[in-house]
Scaffold this active site. Structure first.
Site, PDB file in Angstrom:
ATOM      1  N   HIS A  15       0.879  -1.227   0.016  1.00 32.43           N
ATOM      2  CA  HIS A  15      -0.058   0.074  -0.222  1.00 32.43           C
ATOM      3  C   HIS A  15       0.968   1.293  -0.044  1.00 32.43           C
ATOM      4  O   HIS A  15       1.705   1.388   0.879  1.00 32.43           O
ATOM      5  CB  HIS A  15      -0.983  -0.103   1.127  1.00 32.43           C
ATOM      6  CG  HIS A  15      -1.853   1.073   1.264  1.00 32.43           C
ATOM      7  ND1 HIS A  15      -2.282   1.641   2.378  1.00 32.43           N
ATOM      8  CD2 HIS A  15      -2.966   1.445   0.458  1.00 32.43           C
ATOM      9  CE1 HIS A  15      -3.160   2.707   2.184  1.00 32.43           C
ATOM     10  NE2 HIS A  15      -3.484   2.613   0.951  1.00 32.43           N
ATOM     11  N   GLU A  42       0.688  -0.346  -4.705  1.00 35.56           N
ATOM     12  CA  GLU A  42      -0.447   0.522  -5.045  1.00 35.56           C
ATOM     13  C   GLU A  42      -0.001   2.149  -4.478  1.00 35.56           C
ATOM     14  O   GLU A  42       0.922   2.285  -3.789  1.00 35.56           O
ATOM     15  CB  GLU A  42      -1.631  -0.112  -3.896  1.00 35.56           C
ATOM     16  CG  GLU A  42      -2.691   0.983  -4.263  1.00 35.56           C
ATOM     17  CD  GLU A  42      -3.175   2.328  -3.283  1.00 35.56           C
ATOM     18  OE1 GLU A  42      -3.864   2.893  -3.399  1.00 35.56           O
ATOM     19  OE2 GLU A  42      -1.952   2.373  -2.534  1.00 35.56           O
ATOM     20  N   ASP A  44      -1.231   6.567  -5.228  1.00 37.32           N
ATOM     21  CA  ASP A  44      -2.464   7.265  -5.447  1.00 37.32           C
ATOM     22  C   ASP A  44      -1.561   8.256  -6.772  1.00 37.32           C
ATOM     23  O   ASP A  44      -0.966   8.828  -6.486  1.00 37.32           O
ATOM     24  CB  ASP A  44      -2.910   8.225  -4.445  1.00 37.32           C
ATOM     25  CG  ASP A  44      -3.433   6.996  -3.291  1.00 37.32           C
ATOM     26  OD1 ASP A  44      -4.574   6.560  -3.488  1.00 37.32           O
ATOM     27  OD2 ASP A  44      -2.800   7.031  -2.253  1.00 37.32           O
ATOM     28  N   HIS A  57      -1.943  11.125  -1.996  1.00 33.42           N
ATOM     29  CA  HIS A  57      -3.178  10.808  -1.707  1.00 33.42           C
ATOM     30  C   HIS A  57      -4.034  12.013  -1.140  1.00 33.42           C
ATOM     31  O   HIS A  57      -5.236  11.826  -1.744  1.00 33.42           O
ATOM     32  CB  HIS A  57      -3.083   9.813  -0.460  1.00 33.42           C
ATOM     33  CG  HIS A  57      -4.391   9.382   0.068  1.00 33.42           C
ATOM     34  ND1 HIS A  57      -5.324   9.906   1.107  1.00 33.42           N
ATOM     35  CD2 HIS A  57      -5.197   8.064  -0.048  1.00 33.42           C
ATOM     36  CE1 HIS A  57      -6.235   9.429   1.157  1.00 33.42           C
ATOM     37  NE2 HIS A  57      -6.328   8.339   0.737  1.00 33.42           N
TER      38      HIS A  57
END
Length: 248
Positions: A15, A42, A44, A57
């Site tokens: 993450h 992952e 953003d 994010h």
């Protein structure tokens, strides 16, 4: 019932690079996640005021950078000067915000895979989906496995679908709102990415029955992870790159 297509991505996904062990959404985090053996990450992605996709994010800059205000309202030149590491630890002081291109080059050079969450600034939902998809298609044009594009924002996924329909898409859900599965079908999604507590045997069967994969965020304890494995889900996004072996 559509058959499940082969799935090229590993079960375990780090993450925001390395969860909370390094400043999220930075190259430092990706390097740390990779040092724990993770090969899929992952992150953003949002747009600067002049249309450069970069990793962050929050809409606001304050939590994870030395800047102030809304990231999407500032040009990339200004954003590139910010310190995105000191908030986390002194050892990471001076870590810059990366562009999507920076992260792509790192992943491609090291054989890593990527889940790009399209995280638009308010009002830029469709445009962000379009630009991120266009950049992803350009950067990964020669890659065997493309990035997985996901978003909570239907408009962002619509933008990605219209611009680069060949790139795989996933619908992010924090609740099972009315019509979620039909929306995912209309978006041509290959995956549903849920808050992990939402998965039940029935919901997994619905998703698999629609020919999509079942992924979860953000799973940080062993009991939750084992429940998802037992349910037959396909992917687990975790902050705990120090706890879970990605080979497991």
């Amino acid at each position: 019932m559509p058959a499940l297509a082969p799935w090229p991505y590993p079960r375990w996904v780090a993450h925001r690079g390395a969860g909370k062990l390094a400043p999220e959404n930075t190259l430092a985090a990706f390097r740390l996640g990779a040092s724990h053996g993770y090969r899929m990450f992952e992150c953003d992605a949002k747009l600067s005021a002049d249309g450069v996709p970069f990793l962050m994010h929050d809409a606001a800059l304050e939590r994870t950078t030395s800047g102030q205000g809304i990231g999407g309202e500032q040009p990339w030149h200004a954003l590139s000067q910010l310190d995105a590491g000191s908030w986390h630890s002194r050892a990471c002081a001076g870590e810059p915000l990366p562009t999507l291109e920076n992260i792509a080059r790192f992943c491609l050079a090291n054989g890593h895979l990527l889940n790009i969450e399209i995280k638009p600034a308010p009002g830029a939902e469709r445009e962000t989906g379009e630009v991120v998809a266009r950049e992803a298609a350009r950067l990964w044009q020669d890659a065997a496995v493309p990035p997985l594009l996901t978003s909570f924002q239907v408009a962002s996924l619509q933008g990605a679908q219209a611009t680069q329909p060949q790139l795989p898409r996933g619908l992010l859900l924090d609740k099972l709102w009315d019509g979620w599965l039909d929306a995912a079908r209309q978006l041509g999604c290959v995956a549903i990415v849920c808050n992990h507590v939402l998965w039940t045997a029935e919901v997994v069967a619905q998703v698999h029955g629609a020919g999509m994969r079942a992924l979860s965020y953000t799973v940080n304890d062993e009991a939750a992870a084992q429940r998802l494995i037992d349910l037959g889900t396909d992917g687990i996004i975790t902050d705990r790159v120090d706890l879970f072996s990605p080979a497991g």
